[in-house]
Write a protein that holds these residues in place. Structure first.
Motif, PDB file in Angstrom:
ATOM      1  N   THR A  33       0.831  -1.207   0.000  1.00 16.20           N
ATOM      2  CA  THR A  33       0.000   0.000   0.000  1.00 16.20           C
ATOM      3  C   THR A  33       0.861   1.250   0.000  1.00 16.20           C
ATOM      4  O   THR A  33       0.653   2.165  -0.803  1.00 16.20           O
ATOM      5  CB  THR A  33      -0.924   0.012   1.238  1.00 16.20           C
ATOM      6  OG1 THR A  33      -1.798  -1.119   1.187  1.00 16.20           O
ATOM      7  CG2 THR A  33      -1.754   1.290   1.293  1.00 16.20           C
ATOM      8  N   LEU A  34       1.826   1.293   0.905  1.00 13.77           N
ATOM      9  CA  LEU A  34       2.672   2.480   1.030  1.00 13.77           C
ATOM     10  C   LEU A  34       3.551   2.672  -0.199  1.00 13.77           C
ATOM     11  O   LEU A  34       3.758   3.800  -0.652  1.00 13.77           O
ATOM     12  CB  LEU A  34       3.538   2.365   2.288  1.00 13.77           C
ATOM     13  CG  LEU A  34       2.766   2.409   3.611  1.00 13.77           C
ATOM     14  CD1 LEU A  34       3.713   2.170   4.788  1.00 13.77           C
ATOM     15  CD2 LEU A  34       2.041   3.745   3.785  1.00 13.77           C
ATOM     16  N   VAL A  40       2.253   6.646  -6.991  1.00 10.41           N
ATOM     17  CA  VAL A  40       1.174   7.371  -7.684  1.00 10.41           C
ATOM     18  C   VAL A  40       0.917   8.771  -7.137  1.00 10.41           C
ATOM     19  O   VAL A  40       0.243   9.574  -7.788  1.00 10.41           O
ATOM     20  CB  VAL A  40      -0.159   6.578  -7.662  1.00 10.41           C
ATOM     21  CG1 VAL A  40       0.017   5.216  -8.285  1.00 10.41           C
ATOM     22  CG2 VAL A  40      -0.723   6.467  -6.255  1.00 10.41           C
ATOM     23  N   ILE A  41       1.422   9.103  -5.951  1.00 11.18           N
ATOM     24  CA  ILE A  41       1.105  10.408  -5.368  1.00 11.18           C
ATOM     25  C   ILE A  41       1.585  11.541  -6.274  1.00 11.18           C
ATOM     26  O   ILE A  41       0.990  12.629  -6.298  1.00 11.18           O
ATOM     27  CB  ILE A  41       1.734  10.536  -3.943  1.00 11.18           C
ATOM     28  CG1 ILE A  41       1.141  11.735  -3.202  1.00 11.18           C
ATOM     29  CG2 ILE A  41       3.243  10.620  -4.008  1.00 11.18           C
ATOM     30  CD1 ILE A  41      -0.324  11.618  -2.906  1.00 11.18           C
ATOM     31  N   TYR A  42       2.598  11.288  -7.056  1.00 11.04           N
ATOM     32  CA  TYR A  42       3.131  12.282  -7.992  1.00 11.04           C
ATOM     33  C   TYR A  42       2.050  12.802  -8.926  1.00 11.04           C
ATOM     34  O   TYR A  42       1.952  14.003  -9.188  1.00 11.04           O
ATOM     35  CB  TYR A  42       4.278  11.647  -8.787  1.00 11.04           C
ATOM     36  CG  TYR A  42       4.918  12.542  -9.837  1.00 11.04           C
ATOM     37  CD1 TYR A  42       6.103  13.223  -9.562  1.00 11.04           C
ATOM     38  CD2 TYR A  42       4.359  12.685 -11.106  1.00 11.04           C
ATOM     39  CE1 TYR A  42       6.707  14.025 -10.524  1.00 11.04           C
ATOM     40  CE2 TYR A  42       4.953  13.481 -12.069  1.00 11.04           C
ATOM     41  CZ  TYR A  42       6.120  14.149 -11.787  1.00 11.04           C
ATOM     42  OH  TYR A  42       6.714  14.941 -12.732  1.00 11.04           O
ATOM     43  N   VAL A  43       1.212  11.887  -9.448  1.00 10.96           N
ATOM     44  CA  VAL A  43       0.243  12.291 -10.460  1.00 10.96           C
ATOM     45  C   VAL A  43      -0.826  13.212  -9.882  1.00 10.96           C
ATOM     46  O   VAL A  43      -1.379  14.052 -10.584  1.00 10.96           O
ATOM     47  CB  VAL A  43      -0.397  11.049 -11.132  1.00 10.96           C
ATOM     48  CG1 VAL A  43      -1.444  10.393 -10.240  1.00 10.96           C
ATOM     49  CG2 VAL A  43      -1.002  11.414 -12.476  1.00 10.96           C
ATOM     50  N   GLY A 173      -4.924  -0.458  -2.760  1.00 13.00           N
ATOM     51  CA  GLY A 173      -5.291   0.510  -1.729  1.00 13.00           C
ATOM     52  C   GLY A 173      -4.362   1.710  -1.706  1.00 13.00           C
ATOM     53  O   GLY A 173      -4.736   2.775  -1.207  1.00 13.00           O
ATOM     54  N   GLY A 174      -3.159   1.558  -2.263  1.00 13.23           N
ATOM     55  CA  GLY A 174      -2.249   2.697  -2.351  1.00 13.23           C
ATOM     56  C   GLY A 174      -2.790   3.798  -3.243  1.00 13.23           C
ATOM     57  O   GLY A 174      -2.562   4.991  -2.988  1.00 13.23           O
ATOM     58  N   ILE A 175      -3.531   3.414  -4.300  1.00 13.01           N
ATOM     59  CA  ILE A 175      -4.163   4.418  -5.169  1.00 13.01           C
ATOM     60  C   ILE A 175      -5.213   5.182  -4.379  1.00 13.01           C
ATOM     61  O   ILE A 175      -5.297   6.415  -4.434  1.00 13.01           O
ATOM     62  CB  ILE A 175      -4.806   3.745  -6.396  1.00 13.01           C
ATOM     63  CG1 ILE A 175      -3.779   2.940  -7.181  1.00 13.01           C
ATOM     64  CG2 ILE A 175      -5.468   4.790  -7.288  1.00 13.01           C
ATOM     65  CD1 ILE A 175      -4.374   2.145  -8.329  1.00 13.01           C
ATOM     66  N   LEU A 294     -14.803   5.905  -4.623  1.00 20.31           N
ATOM     67  CA  LEU A 294     -15.704   4.782  -4.336  1.00 20.31           C
ATOM     68  C   LEU A 294     -15.342   3.573  -5.197  1.00 20.31           C
ATOM     69  O   LEU A 294     -15.280   2.437  -4.698  1.00 20.31           O
ATOM     70  CB  LEU A 294     -17.152   5.193  -4.598  1.00 20.31           C
ATOM     71  CG  LEU A 294     -18.189   4.059  -4.496  1.00 20.31           C
ATOM     72  CD1 LEU A 294     -18.220   3.493  -3.081  1.00 20.31           C
ATOM     73  CD2 LEU A 294     -19.582   4.549  -4.917  1.00 20.31           C
ATOM     74  N   ALA A 295     -15.100   3.813  -6.485  1.00 22.89           N
ATOM     75  CA  ALA A 295     -14.741   2.719  -7.389  1.00 22.89           C
ATOM     76  C   ALA A 295     -13.439   2.049  -6.950  1.00 22.89           C
ATOM     77  O   ALA A 295     -13.308   0.816  -7.005  1.00 22.89           O
ATOM     78  CB  ALA A 295     -14.621   3.233  -8.821  1.00 22.89           C
ATOM     79  N   THR A 296     -12.481   2.852  -6.498  1.00 21.76           N
ATOM     80  CA  THR A 296     -11.199   2.299  -6.052  1.00 21.76           C
ATOM     81  C   THR A 296     -11.373   1.485  -4.776  1.00 21.76           C
ATOM     82  O   THR A 296     -10.744   0.433  -4.601  1.00 21.76           O
ATOM     83  CB  THR A 296     -10.177   3.424  -5.823  1.00 21.76           C
ATOM     84  OG1 THR A 296     -10.091   4.233  -6.998  1.00 21.76           O
ATOM     85  CG2 THR A 296      -8.801   2.861  -5.516  1.00 21.76           C
TER      86      THR A 296
END
Length: 441
Positions: A33-34, A40-43, A173-175, A294-296
Motif C-alpha cells: 500500500t505504502l 502514484v502520489i506524484y500524479v 489501496g495505495g491508489i 468509491l470505485a477504487t
C-alpha cells in the motif's frame, strides 16, 4: 520441483492460516500500500510540480508534457528494475529483494519532498526529479512481482488465492490512499499554500512511512519454497532470465497477455476515467473524484473477494465470471453517462468491484513459472507488458476518442473478452490440485 502444487514444501498438506501467516500478509500488504502510494502520489500533484520544477515562462502545455513525461519515466524504468531485482531474488532470496524494493521507493519519495525547485537551482531541479522517478519505477518493478511471489510461497495451498488477493487489495489501496491524501491536502490548504509548501507533505509522509515499512519487513521470514530450493541446491544455476527466454516462452506470453487485461482495467477504469468524466461528460471535478474514490474502494474489496472465490470455486470459474462481469458492467457504466449523481456512483462502484478480477492475474501468473526462476519469469513478463500496454493505453484512447466517445467501454470490453478466453487455457489452473499437469523444475 515436481508436484501438483507449485508450492509443495511451502504449504504441503491442508493447514489453517497461522499467526505468522497473518503477520506476513499484513506486513506485506501494508508495504505494498505504502509503496504504490509513493509511486502514484506524484500524479495527484502533477500540476503543482510542473509549475515549480520548470521555467515560469514555459508554455503551459509544454510544462505539463514534461511533467507527465517524468511521471512516465517511472513506468519505463519498471522492466529494468524488475528484472534486476528479480534476478537477485531468485539467486539470493525473496526476502532481501522484497525489503530492498521498498527501500528504493521510500528514499526517492522522501527526497522529492525535500527537493529545491527550479527557482532555487535551475535545470538541476527537473533532472533530479527525473532521477528520483526512475528509481521509483525500478522499485515498483521489483515490488509487485516480488510481493506476489513472497506471499504465494508463504500461505497454505488452500488459502493461496485469498493471500494473493488480499495482497493485491493492499497494493491497489495505495491508489485510494493517494487520492484521499490529495483531497485532504487540497481541502485543508489554499492553492497558494499548496504551491508554497503543502505539496511536499504527502511525499515526506510517504518516505517516512516507507522507511518504517522497511524496518518492519526485517521481521519477515524467507519463504519456505526458497529455503527448500537452497537446501536442495536447486536455486537457478544460470542467469534466470536466460532460462526464462529459452524454456518458458509460453508462460511469458500468457502472463504478458493477462497483464494487458490488468492494465486496461486499472489504467482506463481507475486512472483515466476521472479525466474522461470531466472532459467528455462535464462532470464536476469533485463529483468525479469522489466517484473514483468509491470505485477504487470497491476494487480493493473486489480483490479480496476474488481471491476467496479462487480458493472456494477455482481460478478458472472465478476468471470467467469476473471478466464477463467486467464486460457487462463496463458497458453499463459508460453507456449510462453522465446520468445522475446517484447512478454515476452506483455504476462506477459496480464496475470497480469487477475490476477486482485483476487479482486472478497474479494468482494465475505466479503459478505459471517453476520456483527456481519464478520471480524472474513473473517480473520479466509482467513489467515488460505493463510498460508497453500501460504506456500505450492513454495514447490509444486519446486517438480513439476523436472518433468514438465510447472508446473506453470498447477497450475495456475487448480486453475483458481476452481475459475470458485466457481463462480457458491450461496455464490458468496450472499447479492447482485438480490440475494433472506438473511443473518443470
Amino acid at each position: 520441483m515436481s508436484s501438483a502444487s507449485p508450492f509443495a514444501g511451502a504449504a504441503a498438506g491442508p493447514r489453517p492460516l497461522t499467526a505468522r501467516d497473518y503477520k506476513t500478509l499484513a506486513l506485506s500488504a501494508l508495504g505494498g500500500t505504502l509503496e504504490f502510494y509513493d509511486f502514484v502520489i506524484y500524479v495527484f500533484f502533477a500540476a503543482v510540480i510542473g509549475g515549480l520544477f520548470f521555467p515560469a515562462d514555459m508554455p503551459d502545455w509544454l510544462r505539463q508534457l514534461q511533467t507527465f513525461g517524468i511521471f512516465a519515466a517511472g513506468y519505463l524504468a519498471r522492466p529494468v528494475g524488475g528484472i534486476v531485482i528479480a534476478h537477485f531474488g531468485d539467486l539470493l532470496g525473496r526476502k532481501r529483494m522484497f525489503s530492498l524494493s521498498i527501500f528504493l521507493m521510500a528514499v526517492p519519495t522522501l527526497v522529492i519532498g525535500l527537493l529545491p525547485t527550479y527557482a532555487a537551482i535551475g535545470v538541476a531541479a527537473p533532472l533530479l526529479l527525473l532521477a528520483m522517478r526512475v528509481l521509483q519505477g525500478a522499485a515498483i518493478g521489483g515490488e509487485m512481482p516480488g510481493a506476489w511471489v513472497f506471499i504465494g510461497e508463504h500461505v497454505p495451498a488452500q488459502r493461496y488465492g485469498l493471500g494473493v488477493g488480499t495482497l493485491t487489495a493492499g497494493i491497489t489501496g495505495g491508489i485510494l490512499l493517494g487520492s484521499l491524501v490529495a483531497v485532504a491536502i487540497n481541502t485543508h490548504y489554499a492553492p497558494a499554500e499548496v504551491s508554497d509548501f503543502a505539496w511536499r507533505i504527502p511525499f515526506i509522509l510517504g518516505g517516512v512511512f516507507g522507511l518504517v515499512s522497511v524496518y518492519l519487513r526485517r521481521f519477515l521470514h524467507e519463504t519456505p519454497v526458497f529455503q527448500e530450493l537452497a537446501q536442495r541446491r536447486s536455486v537457478a544455476a544460470e542467469l534466470p532470465l536466460k532460462t526464462i527466454v529459452r524454456d518458458h516462452r509460453a508462460p511469458v506470453l500468457y502472463v504478458a497477455l493477462l497483464t494487458w487485461v490488468l492494465s486496461a482495467a486499472i489504467v482506463v477504469v481507475v486512472l483515466y476515467t476521472p479525466t474522461y468524466l470531466q472532459k467528455v461528460h462535464h462532470v464536476p471535478a469533485a463529483v468525479a473524484l469522489e466517484a473514483n474514490a468509491l470505485a477504487t474502494f470497491m476494487l480493493t474489496l473486489g480483490c479480496v473477494l476474488v481471491g476467496w472465490a479462487c480458493d472456494r470455486f477455482g481460478t478458472r470459474p472465478t476468471m470467467l465470471v469476473g471478466w464477463a462481469g467486467l464486460f457487462i458492467t463496463a458497458y453499463l457504466f459508460y453507456t449510462g453517462l453522465p446520468g445522475t449523481t446517484a447512478s454515476l456512483f452506483w455504476h462506477y462502484g459496480l464496475v470497480g468491484l469487477f475490476v477486482g478480477t485483476i487479482a486472478t492475474v497474479p494468482i494465475a501468473s505466479v503459478r505459471a513459472f517453476p520456483a527456481p526462476v519464478r520471480f524472474s519469469g513473473l517480473s520479466f513478463a509482467y513489467n515488460m507488458a505493463y510498460a508497453i500496454f500501460g504506456g500505450l493505453t492513454p495514447v490509444i484512447l486519446t486517438l480513439w476518442l476523436q472518433r468514438d466517445l465510447m472508446a473506453p467501454a470498447h477497450y475495456v470490453g475487448a480486453l475483458a473478452v481476452l481475459g475470458f478466453v485466457l481463462a480457458w487455457l491450461p496455464l490458468a489452473v496450472r499447479g492447482q490440485p485438480m490440475q494433472a499437469a506438473t511443473m518443470r523444475g
